[in-house]
Design a protein around this motif. Structure first.
Motif, PDB file in Angstrom:
ATOM      1  N   LEU A 188       0.703  -1.350  -0.230  1.00  0.00           N
ATOM      2  CA  LEU A 188       0.194  -0.008  -0.084  1.00  0.00           C
ATOM      3  C   LEU A 188       1.143   1.361   0.252  1.00  0.00           C
ATOM      4  O   LEU A 188       0.611   1.638  -0.284  1.00  0.00           O
ATOM      5  CB  LEU A 188      -1.097  -0.025   1.184  1.00  0.00           C
ATOM      6  N   ASP A 189       2.264   1.627   0.603  1.00  0.00           N
ATOM      7  CA  ASP A 189       3.152   2.171   0.691  1.00  0.00           C
ATOM      8  C   ASP A 189       2.943   2.825  -1.020  1.00  0.00           C
ATOM      9  O   ASP A 189       3.491   3.786  -1.394  1.00  0.00           O
ATOM     10  CB  ASP A 189       4.482   2.096   1.310  1.00  0.00           C
ATOM     11  N   TRP A 190       3.814   1.448  -1.320  1.00  0.00           N
ATOM     12  CA  TRP A 190       4.430   1.610  -2.908  1.00  0.00           C
ATOM     13  C   TRP A 190       2.617   1.809  -3.869  1.00  0.00           C
ATOM     14  O   TRP A 190       3.084   3.437  -4.473  1.00  0.00           O
ATOM     15  CB  TRP A 190       4.565  -0.003  -3.783  1.00  0.00           C
ATOM     16  N   ALA A 191       1.565   1.421  -3.306  1.00  0.00           N
ATOM     17  CA  ALA A 191       0.965   2.549  -4.219  1.00  0.00           C
ATOM     18  C   ALA A 191       0.256   3.841  -3.641  1.00  0.00           C
ATOM     19  O   ALA A 191       0.088   4.512  -5.292  1.00  0.00           O
ATOM     20  CB  ALA A 191      -0.734   1.022  -3.674  1.00  0.00           C
ATOM     21  N   ALA A 192       0.705   3.912  -2.551  1.00  0.00           N
ATOM     22  CA  ALA A 192       0.263   5.916  -2.654  1.00  0.00           C
ATOM     23  C   ALA A 192       1.793   6.035  -3.485  1.00  0.00           C
ATOM     24  O   ALA A 192       1.210   7.336  -3.794  1.00  0.00           O
ATOM     25  CB  ALA A 192       0.328   6.166  -1.336  1.00  0.00           C
ATOM     26  N   ASP A 193       2.430   5.847  -3.806  1.00  0.00           N
ATOM     27  CA  ASP A 193       3.051   6.580  -3.822  1.00  0.00           C
ATOM     28  C   ASP A 193       3.462   6.289  -5.680  1.00  0.00           C
ATOM     29  O   ASP A 193       3.605   7.731  -6.551  1.00  0.00           O
ATOM     30  CB  ASP A 193       5.194   5.560  -3.678  1.00  0.00           C
ATOM     31  N   SER A 194       2.977   4.980  -6.125  1.00  0.00           N
ATOM     32  CA  SER A 194       2.518   5.198  -7.818  1.00  0.00           C
ATOM     33  C   SER A 194       1.361   6.469  -7.753  1.00  0.00           C
ATOM     34  O   SER A 194       1.359   6.959  -8.470  1.00  0.00           O
ATOM     35  CB  SER A 194       2.313   3.620  -8.044  1.00  0.00           C
ATOM     36  N   LEU A 195       0.790   6.688  -7.070  1.00  0.00           N
ATOM     37  CA  LEU A 195      -0.699   7.706  -7.016  1.00  0.00           C
ATOM     38  C   LEU A 195      -0.004   8.790  -6.967  1.00  0.00           C
ATOM     39  O   LEU A 195      -0.559  10.268  -8.018  1.00  0.00           O
ATOM     40  CB  LEU A 195      -1.583   7.700  -5.308  1.00  0.00           C
TER      41      LEU A 195
END
Length: 130
Positions: A109-116
């Motif tokens: 989810l951290d990576w998803a937030a980074d990508s967002l």
């Protein structure tokens, strides 16, 4: 591709480079140095921070192209490459945290937030092309 007249100065990338190293420092801090405040966890504050940090990183690297004489299609081409590179770097940082940083772990989810954050920054950069 852009011709020689469209070369960008290294100095125009200094804000992005400086922010890159700030983010690198923050992402490699041991977990014991990151404050844990209960109510911030309730609002997923860390995910918002990831989104903002990587969004700013993307925008700072897009800014030199925005101010350049590149054509609109060339700018968009570089904005996409910058956003993808920033998102990949976010994933690499998650793996770094998992394997090399004390008290930190890989969080998808951290990576998803980074990508967002990278995607939002791309949309902002694209919208403000003159």
């Amino acid at each position: 591709m852009p011709n020689i007249e469209n070369r960008l100065s290294f100095y125009k990338f200094l804000p992005g480079i400086a922010w890159f190293f700030v983010v690198l420092f923050i992402m490699t801090l041991p977990g014991k140095y990151i404050p844990k405040i209960a109510w911030l966890n309730d609002i997923y504050f860390d995910k918002w921070v990831h989104t903002g940090v990587f969004g700013l990183l993307t925008l700072l690297f897009c800014l030199p192209f925005h101010r350049s004489s590149f054509t609109k299609p060339h700018r968009i081409y570089y904005y996409i490459k910058i956003a993808i590179a920033s998102a990949i770097w976010g994933l690499a940082m998650e793996f770094f945290q998992k394997f090399f940083t004390e008290d930190r772990k890989f969080e998808l989810l951290d990576w998803a937030a980074d990508s967002l954050g990278c995607f939002i920054a791309y949309l902002i950069a694209k919208k403000y092309i003159k």
